[in-house]
Design a protein around this motif. Structure first.
Motif, PDB file in Angstrom:
ATOM      1  N   ILE A 111       0.858  -1.191   0.000  1.00  0.00           N
ATOM      2  CA  ILE A 111       0.000   0.000   0.000  1.00  0.00           C
ATOM      3  C   ILE A 111       0.886   1.229   0.000  1.00  0.00           C
ATOM      4  O   ILE A 111       1.905   1.275   0.701  1.00  0.00           O
ATOM      5  CB  ILE A 111      -0.922   0.001   1.237  1.00  0.00           C
ATOM      6  CG1 ILE A 111      -2.067  -1.007   1.057  1.00  0.00           C
ATOM      7  CG2 ILE A 111      -1.495   1.396   1.503  1.00  0.00           C
ATOM      8  CD1 ILE A 111      -2.975  -1.091   2.257  1.00  0.00           C
ATOM      9  N   ILE A 112       0.492   2.203  -0.763  1.00  0.00           N
ATOM     10  CA  ILE A 112       1.189   3.498  -0.764  1.00  0.00           C
ATOM     11  C   ILE A 112       0.226   4.535  -0.198  1.00  0.00           C
ATOM     12  O   ILE A 112      -0.890   4.704  -0.704  1.00  0.00           O
ATOM     13  CB  ILE A 112       1.656   3.902  -2.171  1.00  0.00           C
ATOM     14  CG1 ILE A 112       2.624   2.856  -2.732  1.00  0.00           C
ATOM     15  CG2 ILE A 112       2.317   5.277  -2.137  1.00  0.00           C
ATOM     16  CD1 ILE A 112       3.077   3.143  -4.153  1.00  0.00           C
ATOM     17  N   LEU A 177      -9.129   5.344   5.426  1.00  0.00           N
ATOM     18  CA  LEU A 177     -10.074   4.602   4.593  1.00  0.00           C
ATOM     19  C   LEU A 177      -9.431   4.290   3.250  1.00  0.00           C
ATOM     20  O   LEU A 177      -8.574   5.040   2.763  1.00  0.00           O
ATOM     21  CB  LEU A 177     -11.357   5.404   4.395  1.00  0.00           C
ATOM     22  CG  LEU A 177     -12.107   5.798   5.675  1.00  0.00           C
ATOM     23  CD1 LEU A 177     -13.345   6.625   5.349  1.00  0.00           C
ATOM     24  CD2 LEU A 177     -12.486   4.576   6.484  1.00  0.00           C
ATOM     25  N   LYS A 178      -9.865   3.184   2.660  1.00  0.00           N
ATOM     26  CA  LYS A 178      -9.274   2.737   1.398  1.00  0.00           C
ATOM     27  C   LYS A 178      -9.359   3.810   0.324  1.00  0.00           C
ATOM     28  O   LYS A 178      -8.430   4.004  -0.464  1.00  0.00           O
ATOM     29  CB  LYS A 178      -9.976   1.467   0.917  1.00  0.00           C
ATOM     30  CG  LYS A 178      -9.417   0.879  -0.378  1.00  0.00           C
ATOM     31  CD  LYS A 178     -10.103  -0.423  -0.723  1.00  0.00           C
ATOM     32  CE  LYS A 178      -9.523  -1.022  -2.009  1.00  0.00           C
ATOM     33  NZ  LYS A 178      -9.726  -0.185  -3.185  1.00  0.00           N
ATOM     34  N   LYS A 179     -10.443   4.595   0.326  1.00  0.00           N
ATOM     35  CA  LYS A 179     -10.640   5.584  -0.719  1.00  0.00           C
ATOM     36  C   LYS A 179      -9.636   6.733  -0.636  1.00  0.00           C
ATOM     37  O   LYS A 179      -9.486   7.498  -1.587  1.00  0.00           O
ATOM     38  CB  LYS A 179     -12.067   6.131  -0.662  1.00  0.00           C
ATOM     39  CG  LYS A 179     -12.386   6.925   0.602  1.00  0.00           C
ATOM     40  CD  LYS A 179     -13.836   7.398   0.628  1.00  0.00           C
ATOM     41  CE  LYS A 179     -14.118   8.391  -0.477  1.00  0.00           C
ATOM     42  NZ  LYS A 179     -15.494   8.918  -0.438  1.00  0.00           N
ATOM     43  N   GLY A 183      -3.313   6.944  -5.165  1.00  0.00           N
ATOM     44  CA  GLY A 183      -3.768   6.256  -6.364  1.00  0.00           C
ATOM     45  C   GLY A 183      -5.274   6.203  -6.486  1.00  0.00           C
ATOM     46  O   GLY A 183      -5.801   5.961  -7.572  1.00  0.00           O
ATOM     47  N   GLU A 184      -5.987   6.420  -5.380  1.00  0.00           N
ATOM     48  CA  GLU A 184      -7.444   6.453  -5.419  1.00  0.00           C
ATOM     49  C   GLU A 184      -7.911   7.831  -5.874  1.00  0.00           C
ATOM     50  O   GLU A 184      -7.191   8.826  -5.771  1.00  0.00           O
ATOM     51  CB  GLU A 184      -8.019   6.148  -4.032  1.00  0.00           C
ATOM     52  CG  GLU A 184      -7.663   4.778  -3.484  1.00  0.00           C
ATOM     53  CD  GLU A 184      -8.399   3.662  -4.197  1.00  0.00           C
ATOM     54  OE1 GLU A 184      -9.463   3.933  -4.773  1.00  0.00           O
ATOM     55  OE2 GLU A 184      -7.900   2.513  -4.178  1.00  0.00           O
ATOM     56  N   ALA A 187      -7.841  10.353  -3.065  1.00  0.00           N
ATOM     57  CA  ALA A 187      -6.636  10.223  -2.238  1.00  0.00           C
ATOM     58  C   ALA A 187      -6.404  11.491  -1.394  1.00  0.00           C
ATOM     59  O   ALA A 187      -6.451  12.609  -1.918  1.00  0.00           O
ATOM     60  CB  ALA A 187      -5.430   9.959  -3.118  1.00  0.00           C
ATOM     61  N   ASP A 188      -6.194  11.290  -0.087  1.00  0.00           N
ATOM     62  CA  ASP A 188      -5.997  12.432   0.808  1.00  0.00           C
ATOM     63  C   ASP A 188      -5.294  11.951   2.073  1.00  0.00           C
ATOM     64  O   ASP A 188      -5.907  11.293   2.922  1.00  0.00           O
ATOM     65  CB  ASP A 188      -7.329  13.079   1.168  1.00  0.00           C
ATOM     66  CG  ASP A 188      -7.158  14.365   1.964  1.00  0.00           C
ATOM     67  OD1 ASP A 188      -6.004  14.707   2.307  1.00  0.00           O
ATOM     68  OD2 ASP A 188      -8.165  15.028   2.254  1.00  0.00           O
ATOM     69  N   PRO A 189      -4.011  12.238   2.257  1.00  0.00           N
ATOM     70  CA  PRO A 189      -3.297  11.791   3.471  1.00  0.00           C
ATOM     71  C   PRO A 189      -3.776  12.496   4.741  1.00  0.00           C
ATOM     72  O   PRO A 189      -3.464  12.067   5.846  1.00  0.00           O
ATOM     73  CB  PRO A 189      -1.839  12.127   3.166  1.00  0.00           C
ATOM     74  CG  PRO A 189      -1.908  13.248   2.195  1.00  0.00           C
ATOM     75  CD  PRO A 189      -3.119  12.989   1.347  1.00  0.00           C
TER      76      PRO A 189
END
Length: 534
Positions: A111-112, A177-179, A183-184, A187-189
């Motif tokens: 996972i990244i 969350l996976k979303k 890459g999603e 994506a939001d860290p």
């Protein structure tokens, strides 16, 4: 959803949600609850849900970044990530290892997230729940060891610190969350749960299949005290004249707090009293003369050249220039004297003022004593020219003094013809005995505080009548109430206005205590409950 970063000088409306520009360990974002324009610099963001932050005219309320997604009927899967960071001192390096178990979603590889790669590896973590038993949780982290990676890491760490077994390593548990993964589409860290930070307390078990570690919070580590330094009552543990103590002065004392003359004999007694001798303020009673730089003290012990001075008549910023016995030479001249005696006259028209021959050496706040002052102890509130104004009247009840006592007998004349009642009118008084008053004297009796005009009360009729020649010499400020039945003699006291003459008045300082080293604050060493205050 991905949240936009906060920007300065931007108009926001109620409901807008922003994130901080830097990654927040709290996992919070901020909802606009009062519309307005953001400030020029980013505010200090809140770290708990529900707290508000004022940003220029905008008010932000902290909310969980994952709340809206979790509130949906079918939320995205929760991803659990782990980071283990070594301590360079304990482990010989500061490497960070990242894993995920792959059990929270259909993820078959690494996972990244936030630009970091988390290796898929069988990892089991449990025991993170808090209970109401009063003890902190001690979670267990079990990591697969099928390829002997963990055993190899333990061998390397123990080569640096024997038997350490990764003790003290930092373990961070990150949930998102996976979303929101890299890459999603969303994506939001910044969208995550609050980070959990733990420390490896001990290795619980190790075999060829897995290695287990028991984790603890930073408040629950074995052998670690808070604060780390042991505190002992009234004993300072700082190194004398060291970085923490910071004392570099020229006041020398021995271990028993006695005075010494050389640095070679200077020893700190490690007591609070020892600290106060070096850093504390010094006070001593003293006297000064107006225009002189000489301050004569009761004792000059523990006073040094350069010490600041504060006290009556000492100008701001004055310091000690030199010391001879108990006499201190100041860097500035005194602007008043500790005590001044000067001739002056109390003013009858305003007994809170005295006109003096000279006001040299006087200062507002000094206490006044002398003749005619009743009571003494008034304080100077103003000095105008040679007139001193005191904070109260010298004679608040009137400027009169008793001059004698005597006896008077009232006599009445029968009055009729104006009504169907017979009335006796007070005609005057006759002098019987005692002091013989003079014109201008004031009479005081049981019938009145101070006489002014005569009132007769007979058969319900009140008649005001000014006395005839018998009382022409009386100044009469108040009425007398005398009825026809009061025909007997009565005692009176006579008063006369005081004529104030020049007298010698003494003005003294309200406080003759002088303080040295006024700007210093005691560091107080490492005494329990005191703390460094400067």
């Amino acid at each position: 959803m991905a949240y936009a970063a906060w920007t300065d000088a931007n108009a926001y409306v109620v409901g807008d949600i922003v994130r901080a520009t830097a990654l927040q360990a709290s996992g919070l974002v901020f909802r606009c609850t009062t519309a307005g324009t953001s400030g020029a610099s980013e505010p200090a963001w809140a770290t708990d849900i529900g707290s508000t932050v004022t940003d220029n005219t905008v008010v932000w309320t902290a909310v969980a970044s994952s709340y809206e997604e979790l509130a949906e009927i079918a939320p995205s899967a929760i991803i659990e990530l782990f980071e283990m960071t070594l301590d360079a001192t304990l482990h010989g390096g500061s490497d960070t290892f990242r894993w995920h178990s792959g059990a929270n979603a259909d993820v078959t590889g690494n996972i990244i997230w936030n630009g970091n790669t988390y290796t898929r590896l069988p990892v089991q973590a449990e025991g993170f729940d808090y209970t109401n038993t009063g003890s902190l949780p001690r979670p267990t982290l079990t990591i697969s060891n099928l390829d002997s990676t963990m055993t190899t890491l333990l061998i390397l760490v123990n080569a640096t610190t024997a038997g350490n077994d990764l003790g003290g390593a930092t373990v961070k548990r990150i949930r998102t969350l996976k979303k929101y993964l890299d890459g999603e589409a969303a994506a939001d860290p910044h969208a995550k749960f609050p980070d959990e930070v733990w420390f490896v307390d001990r290795k619980a078990s190790e075999n060829r299949d897995a290695v287990s570690f028991e984790l603890a919070s930073k408040f629950d580590l074995a052998g670690v005290m808070l604060p780390k330094r042991q505190l002992i009552a009234n004993v300072c543990q700082w190194q004398y004249r060291g970085a923490e103590c910071a004392y570099t002065g020229t006041r020398y004392f021995n271990a028993n707090d006695g005075g010494e003359s050389t640095l070679a004999n200077d020893v700190c007694g490690k007591r609070l009293a020892s600290c106060e001798l070096r850093f504390g303020q010094v006070t001593s009673e003293g006297t000064v003369t107006n225009g002189s730089n000489q301050l004569v003290l009761d004792s000059a012990f523990n006073i040094s050249t350069g010490d600041p001075i504060a006290g009556f008549a000492v100008p701001t910023g004055t310091t000690v220039s030199s010391i001879s016995g108990n006499t201190v030479t100041m860097s500035a001249n005194a602007d008043a004297a500790t005590e001044v005696s000067v001739s002056g006259t109390l003013q009858a028209s305003n007994t809170s003022t005295i006109i003096l021959d000279s006001v040299a050496g006087l200062k507002v706040g000094m206490v006044v004593k002398g003749t005619y002052l009743a009571p003494e102890g008034a304080m100077i509130t103003a000095i105008t020219g040679t007139t001193v104004t005191m904070g109260r009247d010298a004679y608040p009840g009137g400027i009169y003094e008793s001059v004698g006592t005597g006896t008077l007998t009232p006599y009445f004349n029968l009055y009729s013809g104006r009504s169907r009642f017979e009335e006796y009118i007070l005609h005057g008084y006759t002098y019987t005995s005692g002091y013989n008053p003079s014109i201008g004297d004031i009479m005081v009796s049981k019938y009145s505080t101070l006489a002014r005009k005569i009132t007769v009360n007979h058969k319900g009729t009140y008649i005001s009548y000014y006395p005839r020649t018998e009382l022409r010499f009386f100044s009469t400020p108040e009425p007398l109430n005398i009825s026809y039945n009061d025909k007997g003699p009565f005692s009176v006291t006579y008063y006369r206005a005081i004529t104030f003459t020049a007298q010698t008045y003494t003005f003294t300082a309200p406080n003759t205590e002088y303080t040295f080293r006024t700007e210093l604050g005691l560091p107080y060493g490492s005494f329990p409950g005191v703390g460094r205050i400067r």
